[in-house]
Scaffold this motif. Structure first.
Motif, mmCIF file in Angstrom:
data_model
loop_
_atom_site.group_PDB
_atom_site.id
_atom_site.type_symbol
_atom_site.label_atom_id
_atom_site.label_comp_id
_atom_site.label_asym_id
_atom_site.label_seq_id
_atom_site.Cartn_x
_atom_site.Cartn_y
_atom_site.Cartn_z
ATOM 1 N N ARG A 197 0.862 -1.174 0.000
ATOM 2 C CA ARG A 197 0.000 0.000 0.000
ATOM 3 C C ARG A 197 0.904 1.232 0.000
ATOM 4 N N GLY A 198 0.719 2.120 -0.963
ATOM 5 C CA GLY A 198 1.490 3.353 -1.051
ATOM 6 C C GLY A 198 0.561 4.545 -1.156
ATOM 7 N N ARG A 199 0.791 5.559 -0.335
ATOM 8 C CA ARG A 199 -0.038 6.764 -0.349
ATOM 9 C C ARG A 199 0.859 7.997 -0.211
ATOM 10 N N GLY A 200 0.501 9.060 -0.954
ATOM 11 C CA GLY A 200 1.258 10.294 -0.817
ATOM 12 C C GLY A 200 1.080 11.196 -2.006
ATOM 13 N N ARG A 201 2.136 11.979 -2.292
ATOM 14 C CA ARG A 201 2.138 12.920 -3.395
ATOM 15 C C ARG A 201 3.412 12.749 -4.208
ATOM 16 N N SER A 202 3.277 12.886 -5.526
ATOM 17 C CA SER A 202 4.421 12.744 -6.415
ATOM 18 C C SER A 202 5.245 14.026 -6.428
ATOM 19 N N THR A 203 6.335 13.998 -7.174
ATOM 20 C CA THR A 203 7.217 15.159 -7.275
ATOM 21 C C THR A 203 6.470 16.407 -7.713
ATOM 22 N N MET A 204 5.500 16.259 -8.635
ATOM 23 C CA MET A 204 4.742 17.396 -9.131
ATOM 24 C C MET A 204 3.427 17.588 -8.395
ATOM 25 N N GLY A 205 3.220 16.875 -7.304
ATOM 26 C CA GLY A 205 2.053 17.096 -6.474
ATOM 27 C C GLY A 205 0.857 16.219 -6.757
ATOM 28 N N ALA A 206 0.962 15.295 -7.710
ATOM 29 C CA ALA A 206 -0.166 14.404 -7.995
ATOM 30 C C ALA A 206 -0.310 13.370 -6.882
ATOM 31 N N GLU A 207 -1.531 12.879 -6.697
ATOM 32 C CA GLU A 207 -1.788 11.877 -5.667
ATOM 33 C C GLU A 207 -1.124 10.555 -6.023
ATOM 34 N N ILE A 208 -0.521 9.920 -5.023
ATOM 35 C CA ILE A 208 -0.040 8.550 -5.144
ATOM 36 C C ILE A 208 -0.990 7.667 -4.347
ATOM 37 N N ALA A 209 -1.579 6.695 -5.015
ATOM 38 C CA ALA A 209 -2.479 5.748 -4.343
ATOM 39 C C ALA A 209 -2.387 4.430 -5.092
ATOM 40 N N GLU A 210 -1.638 3.492 -4.536
ATOM 41 C CA GLU A 210 -1.422 2.217 -5.223
ATOM 42 C C GLU A 210 -1.439 1.076 -4.219
ATOM 43 N N ASP A 211 -2.098 -0.017 -4.623
ATOM 44 C CA ASP A 211 -2.173 -1.222 -3.800
ATOM 45 C C ASP A 211 -1.950 -2.437 -4.697
ATOM 46 N N PHE A 212 -1.339 -3.470 -4.142
ATOM 47 C CA PHE A 212 -1.319 -4.753 -4.828
ATOM 48 C C PHE A 212 -1.273 -5.863 -3.789
ATOM 49 N N ASP A 213 -1.669 -7.052 -4.222
ATOM 50 C CA ASP A 213 -1.492 -8.231 -3.381
ATOM 51 C C ASP A 213 -1.307 -9.438 -4.281
ATOM 52 N N VAL A 214 -0.613 -10.416 -3.762
ATOM 53 C CA VAL A 214 -0.371 -11.669 -4.472
ATOM 54 C C VAL A 214 -0.975 -12.786 -3.638
ATOM 55 N N ALA A 215 -1.952 -13.468 -4.233
ATOM 56 C CA ALA A 215 -2.630 -14.568 -3.534
ATOM 57 C C ALA A 215 -3.199 -15.524 -4.562
ATOM 58 N N ASP A 216 -3.223 -16.806 -4.210
ATOM 59 C CA ASP A 216 -3.787 -17.837 -5.093
ATOM 60 C C ASP A 216 -3.149 -17.782 -6.478
ATOM 61 N N ALA A 217 -1.840 -17.581 -6.491
ATOM 62 C CA ALA A 217 -1.057 -17.567 -7.728
ATOM 63 C C ALA A 217 -1.501 -16.469 -8.693
ATOM 64 N N ARG A 218 -2.080 -15.395 -8.163
ATOM 65 C CA ARG A 218 -2.470 -14.244 -8.979
ATOM 66 C C ARG A 218 -1.977 -12.971 -8.303
ATOM 67 N N ALA A 219 -1.483 -12.030 -9.105
ATOM 68 C CA ALA A 219 -1.146 -10.696 -8.605
ATOM 69 C C ALA A 219 -2.224 -9.738 -9.094
ATOM 70 N N ARG A 220 -2.763 -8.962 -8.169
ATOM 71 C CA ARG A 220 -3.800 -7.979 -8.505
ATOM 72 C C ARG A 220 -3.338 -6.615 -8.021
ATOM 73 N N TRP A 221 -3.557 -5.586 -8.846
ATOM 74 C CA TRP A 221 -3.114 -4.257 -8.462
ATOM 75 C C TRP A 221 -4.134 -3.207 -8.882
ATOM 76 N N ARG A 222 -4.059 -2.095 -8.201
ATOM 77 C CA ARG A 222 -4.880 -0.934 -8.526
ATOM 78 C C ARG A 222 -4.096 0.327 -8.160
ATOM 79 N N SER A 223 -4.041 1.262 -9.095
ATOM 80 C CA SER A 223 -3.399 2.546 -8.856
ATOM 81 C C SER A 223 -4.319 3.645 -9.362
ATOM 82 N N ARG A 224 -3.891 4.876 -9.227
ATOM 83 C CA ARG A 224 -4.710 5.964 -9.739
ATOM 84 C C ARG A 224 -4.706 5.994 -11.264
ATOM 85 N N ALA A 225 -3.800 5.200 -11.868
ATOM 86 C CA ALA A 225 -3.679 5.208 -13.324
ATOM 87 C C ALA A 225 -4.200 3.935 -13.984
#
Length: 675
Positions: A78-106
């Protein structure tokens, strides 16, 4: 049975708990503290990071939390914050059951993931990458799977014991994720714990070890140099004797016209003749088939902050010369010497010495002056060390501009740069600037308000919100353009540097590199959907209208006779191609854009007696393109051969060495057998 089972569970849980431990790091910019990194392992085994630094009035703020599997592979994040230019950072991932799943602001997605799968976030801290390196080094072959079916690999390049207290360290290169290696210093023991990350003028050091940064950087540079030397030995094609480029269309840069087809003769790194096809009955050592190709003077990127690993990207794109307007001075001089001696691949370098004023918002590049006398001494230092000019920056005091420009001109130096805070571009021009850098700095002349501090992100935000209302046909704009024309003040727009910043919504493809996404590493393709600013709705529409006004201002300056030079200030090589395409999109004819990228660059850099045109006696700095970029500027990406003096490179081979998919193959070359 229930009580023993419960007791067993409690005992197992207790044994899993470990004492919390933390490591604190210092972020350095030009050997000054610029921020911090804290990496804490909690009692339940989670890793928490806190990462923040400031340079040039901007920087990231990021907090992360992640868990590692028994083999060290990150299993959730889990990552939260602001980028160098001030954009929101919001990213999560998890690896379970032989699958990687992720979600970010992009973006979001999932993919199969084995036990050795590692996920690379869009914007992670050095703390996360330190854990990743430790995991890779623990694998039998030093590698792990990641997105796109790729594998990343860690390899120990060098070992060093800087002192007895520090103990042994290892320099690790991670490859497969980027066009160039990532370098890390780790403990040379079973933990492989992160110790430092070093780059010229920037470092992350374990707290208390800051004094070791120069020692570690020197050893890292030695290892990187060895890699680059091997690449040049493998990829450079010597051009001994006489080389004939036969039946080639060629660009007359000062006239902005295509000519030919002609035969172009080269020897000893120089152009010997440009003749009618077949006019000279001389047997060359090699002949290159130029049919269907266009020969251009080598391109100039007039705003490139050069690193040693960028050389391949510039040459692959046909960029044989750059102006560097701000860098670590010692590293740039070292790299320039290595390129000139033919040790590593890279463009010819013309450096402008960076001078900044001391303030809380200072950029830590070049020389930072606290007083006018220190700034004047910096001008003298640059004049005595082979720099062609100086670049003034945001925190220079307005009253310093005239004495600095007078001193520079007395020493034969060109003056360019940002407009200092609390000045307008017109004042900088009247104060002696020979060149204005960045189209936003020009546009601020019409939209800045009293008290606006352009040392902050406001220098982008004010333009984004207000430039849409600027009337380009107004007397104020016409008066300013007339002043630029009258004084022959050069403008370096760097439109490509602002395209994504002002026009990209989160999740959309970066417009600057989007057209070539299929040629780039797969991890780049994901990162290209991260916008540098958070723009949507009416704000995005307003910024896009403002960007259109910046393009219109660039067009109008060119039409009025204001000299332009082409600088990308973004991705090496391919970024310049996009810069030139944006000029055409703005309304400048492609042949005139090619002149800007060749002849104008050489003239402003003071090299027009040697480079920038195809003519007898000129240096053989040339790029051959499969197609006609004067009819379609996008054809520049199809560079098939680059000649730099007495060596030639096939861009296809340079791109492959970087992990890119080539755009076109090399032209046919016939070599006369040795007697």
């Amino acid at each position: 049975m229930r009580l023993p089972c419960l007791l067993t569970l409690l005992l197992c849980a207790a044994s899993a708990l470990q004492p919390a431990r933390a490591a604190d790091y210092v972020v350095l910019g030009q050997n000054e503290v610029a921020g911090h990194l804290r990496v804490e392992t909690t009692a339940d085994g989670r890793i928490e990071t806190d990462y923040s630094y400031r340079d040039n009035g901007r920087g990231p703020d990021l907090k992360e939390s992640f868990r590692l599997a028994a083999n060290g592979a990150p299993r959730d994040y889990r990552g939260r914050g602001r980028s160098t230019m001030g954009a929101e950072i919001a990213e999560d991932f998890d690896v379970a059951d032989a699958r990687a799943r992720w979600r970010s602001r992009a973006d979001s997605g999932e993919t199969p993931a084995g036990e050795d799968f590692v996920f690379i976030p869009l914007e992670a801290s050095p703390g996360y990458y330190g854990a990743l390196v430790s995991m890779l080094l623990a694998q039998a072959d030093g590698s792990a799977a990641t997105l796109g079916g790729l594998r990343i690999r860690a390899e120990v390049l060098a070992r060093l014991t800087p002192d007895a207290a520090t103990g042994p360290l290892a320099l690790v290169a991670v490859t497969g994720a980027d066009a160039q290696p990532w370098y890390y210093w780790v403990r040379d023991d079973a933990t492989h714990a992160l110790f430092a990350i070093t780059w010229p003028s920037w470092a992350v050091m374990l707290q208390g070890s800051e004094a070791l940064a120069p020692t570690l950087l020197a050893r890292q540079q030695q290892a990187a140099d060895e890699r680059l030397i091997q690449l040049r030995q493998r990829l450079a094609r010597p051009l001994g004797g006489v080389t004939l480029i036969r039946n080639v269309r060629w660009f007359d840069a000062p006239a902005a016209r295509m000519r030919g087809p002609s035969d172009v003769w080269i020897s000893q790194g120089r152009i010997d003749a440009v003749t009618e096809p077949g006019a000279l009955r001389v047997l060359p050592e090699r002949a290159i088939d130029g049919r269907g190709q266009t020969l251009l003077p080598g391109l100039w990127d007039m705003h490139a902050h050069l690193w040693s690993e960028d050389g391949l990207a510039h040459l692959a794109a046909g960029v044989t010369s750059v102006r560097d307007p701000g860098n670590d001075n010692a590293e740039l001089q070292r790299l320039t010497g290595r390129i000139e001696r033919g040790e590593v691949i890279g463009p010819h370098v013309h450096a402008a010495g960076f001078i900044e004023g001391k303030s809380p918002y200072s950029s830590r590049t070049g020389i930072v002056a606290e007083t006018l006398d220190e700034a004047l001494d910096a001008v003298s230092w640059y004049a005595c060390h082979g720099f062609v000019g100086i670049k003034l920056y945001n925190s220079i005091k307005p009253e310093w501009v005239r004495p600095l420009t007078d001193k520079a001109h007395s020493l034969g130096l060109h003056v360019n740069g940002h407009v200092p805070a609390f000045m307008r571009a017109e004042q900088a021009v009247r104060g002696g600037y020979d060149e204005l850098t960045h189209i936003n700095q020009v546009m601020l002349n019409f939209v800045s308000r009293p008290g606006d501090d352009s040392r902050t992100l406001l220098r982008f935000q004010r333009v984004g919100s207000d430039a849409q209302a600027v009337d380009l046909s107004s007397p104020a704009v016409k008066h300013f353009i007339a002043l630029l024309r009258e004084r022959r003040t050069v403008v370096d727009p760097t439109l490509a540097a602002f395209e994504a910043m002002f026009t990209q919504a989160q999740g959309e493809l970066d417009p600057t590199l989007g057209p070539v996404a299929g040629h780039l590493p797969v991890l780049w393709q994901r990162q290209m959907r991260v916008a540098p600013m958070d723009l949507d709705g009416e704000k995005l529409a307003a910024y896009r209208r403002s960007y259109a006004k910046m393009m219109g201002l660039t067009r109008d300056m060119h039409r009025a006779g204001v000299p332009l030079v082409a600088g990308a200030d973004t991705t090496a090589g391919l970024g310049l191609h996009r810069e030139l395409a944006l000029y055409v999109k703005a309304g400048i004819p492609a042949p005139e854009v090619l002149r800007i990228a060749t002849w104008n660059g050489a003239r402003v850099a003071g090299a027009s007696g040697q480079r920038g045109r195809i003519e007898r006696g000129y240096a053989a700095d040339l790029v051959m393109v499969d197609g006609d970029p004067s009819a379609d500027i996008e054809q520049l990406r199809r560079a098939s051969l680059v000649i730099q003096g007495q060596v030639a490179y096939a861009p296809a081979e340079l791109y492959e060495a970087m992990g890119f998919k080539p755009f076109v193959g090399a032209p046919r070359m016939l070599v006369r057998p040795a007697n």
